[in-house]
Design a protein around this motif. Structure first.
Motif: not given
Length: 453
Positions: A116-144
């Motif tokens: 977990x990290x913060x970018x421009x006051x946005x919640x962001x997550x890098x990587x992680x595991x799920x649905x039988x695969x590892x990830x190397x992308x970043x997801x962000x939560x849009x407050x709007x």
């Protein structure tokens, strides 16, 4: 009648709250309230402790999936406190004594063990595991829109992983280590420290990190935890406390004097520069809220090393060694060519002497015979007196005349050769004294200046 039920309910609630203990094992959610700065402890999704573990209040909340203990990604942005599910998707906000779900998403179960990290006051997550695969992308939560979106970067970056060690500040994110499919470590597969620059959202490989980190992290995977201050990342296991300073490129080891183990809940309070955590009492069904200043936490330094080595630094020594070897080979080659250019060549089949591909024509017949004889014995030392045979026919009865004639012709030969090559006479012919009789001189052609063909 209604007043009676109200009083009864109030009395029952007060009795329940007074008798409630905090179990050492159970559904506990622990974080810092961004608005008040106080630690918040929520037990069994029902009781809220603000600050000290006394006088809890009932938790008010909207509906949310799963238990609060699984909302392990905590973010303080401004005066807002957010809790994100460990699998990504649901986002909750803590407001006073209440938990309010604010997302329009769903329980994705796709980024367990993300960074977990913060970018421009946005919640962001890098990587992680799920649905039988590892990830190397970043997801962000849009407050709007209150939805999750992909945050795009350049293609070159860390490979897929979960449970990475990460540190972020206002300028960017640092990522290294982690696990692939929960089985193999990426510490050896991708031994690089990656930096995401917020200014252009591009990943950069800073270099290979210290190999001692591999053993440190892999041997304490299950009993370690990390937290970050404003400037450093802290790694704690049962033996050591390690600080990673990404700005100054150092890793410092401290002795874990307090034998600090992974707590049930913890966070770093930047205002007091302290680690705040829940401490369990062995054999008791409760726990205690404690804090420790970093000044006491890192009291006993053991050693400091470099955190990472730039690619050019890692290969600098081997590359420098290779360059030195190549230069040496080139020097020997050039020196050999130079020496070959200075060599007298004897074509045995033609019975001719050459220098730089030109026939030597200024030698007398007797001088040529002596030089040919020396060529025939160029690998061994011969006695100087052996040259007497070339002069004894003319002076059979006078030994001193033979010696004088020999020396005269031999010295003339050296003078002529020296004039051609412009070299000191003594180095064209090697001389030594006989081991058995020191009065006897031995000679041979210097192999640096004479060769056969």
């Amino acid at each position: 009648m209604s007043r009676f039920f109200f009083c009864f309910f109030t009395l029952l609630t007060a009795t329940f709250l007074t008798a409630q203990t905090i179990p050492s094992e159970g559904n506990i959610c622990f974080f810092q309230d961004a608005k008040t700065g106080k630690p918040i402890t929520i037990v069994n999704d029902s009781l809220v402790y603000k600050g000290k573990l006394k006088k809890p209040t009932l938790l008010k909340h909207t509906d949310y999936p799963d238990f609060l203990t699984y909302y392990q990604y905590h973010f303080n942005i401004g005066k807002h406190t957010y809790l994100v599910h460990v699998g990504c998707g649901p986002v909750l906000e803590y407001r006073n004594d209440s938990i309010v779900r604010i997302d329009n998403s769903f329980l994705q179960k796709n980024q367990y063990g993300a960074s977990p990290f913060i970018y421009k006051d946005q919640i962001c997550l890098f990587g992680g595991y799920g649905l039988f695969t590892d990830k190397n992308f970043i997801t962000r939560f849009d407050n709007k829109t209150r939805e999750w979106f992909r945050l795009y970067t350049n293609e070159e970056g860390p490979n897929a992983r979960s449970e990475s060690l990460c540190f972020y500040d206002k300028n960017g994110l640092y990522i290294f280590g982690g696990w692939e499919s929960k089985l193999t470590t990426t510490l050896e597969k991708d031994p690089h420290l990656w930096h995401l620059d917020y200014s252009n959202m591009c990943w950069k490989d800073l270099g290979n990190y210290n190999k001692n980190i591999i053993e440190l992290i892999t041997n304490s995977k299950d009993n370690s935890f990390t937290f970050q201050s404003d400037t450093k990342l802290f790694f704690v296991n049962g033996e050591n406390i390690v600080t990673f300073d990404f700005i100054n490129n150092t890793i410092t080891y401290f002795e874990n004097k307090k034998i600090f183990y992974k707590p049930k809940g913890f966070y770093f309070d930047s205002s007091s520069n302290s680690l705040v955590y829940l401490k369990f009492f062995s054999g008791a069904d409760n726990m205690k809220l404690e804090s420790i200043p970093l000044s006491q936490f890192i009291k006993h330094p053991i050693k400091t090393e470099k955190l990472y080595y730039s690619t050019w630094q890692e290969y600098a020594l081997p590359l420098a060694s290779l360059i030195m070897v190549l230069l040496l080979i080139f020097g020997v080659y050039k020196w050999t060519l130079f020496q070959k250019g200075k060599c007298f060549v004897f074509h045995k089949s033609k019975n001719k002497f050459y220098y730089k591909s030109k026939i030597i024509s200024n030698l007398d017949p007797l001088e040529e015979k002596i030089l040919s004889y020396l060529y025939e014995n160029k690998k061994t030392f011969i006695q100087l007196n052996q040259l007497n045979s070339f002069f004894e026919k003319e002076n059979q009865d006078n030994f001193s005349n033979v010696i004088k004639k020999r020396d005269l012709v031999f010295n003339s030969l050296l003078v002529k050769l020296n004039a051609i090559i412009n070299q000191e006479e003594k180095s064209l012919v090697l001389m030594q004294k006989n081991e058995a009789d020191k009065r006897i001189k031995e000679i041979r052609l210097n192999p640096l200046y004479f060769t056969l063909k």
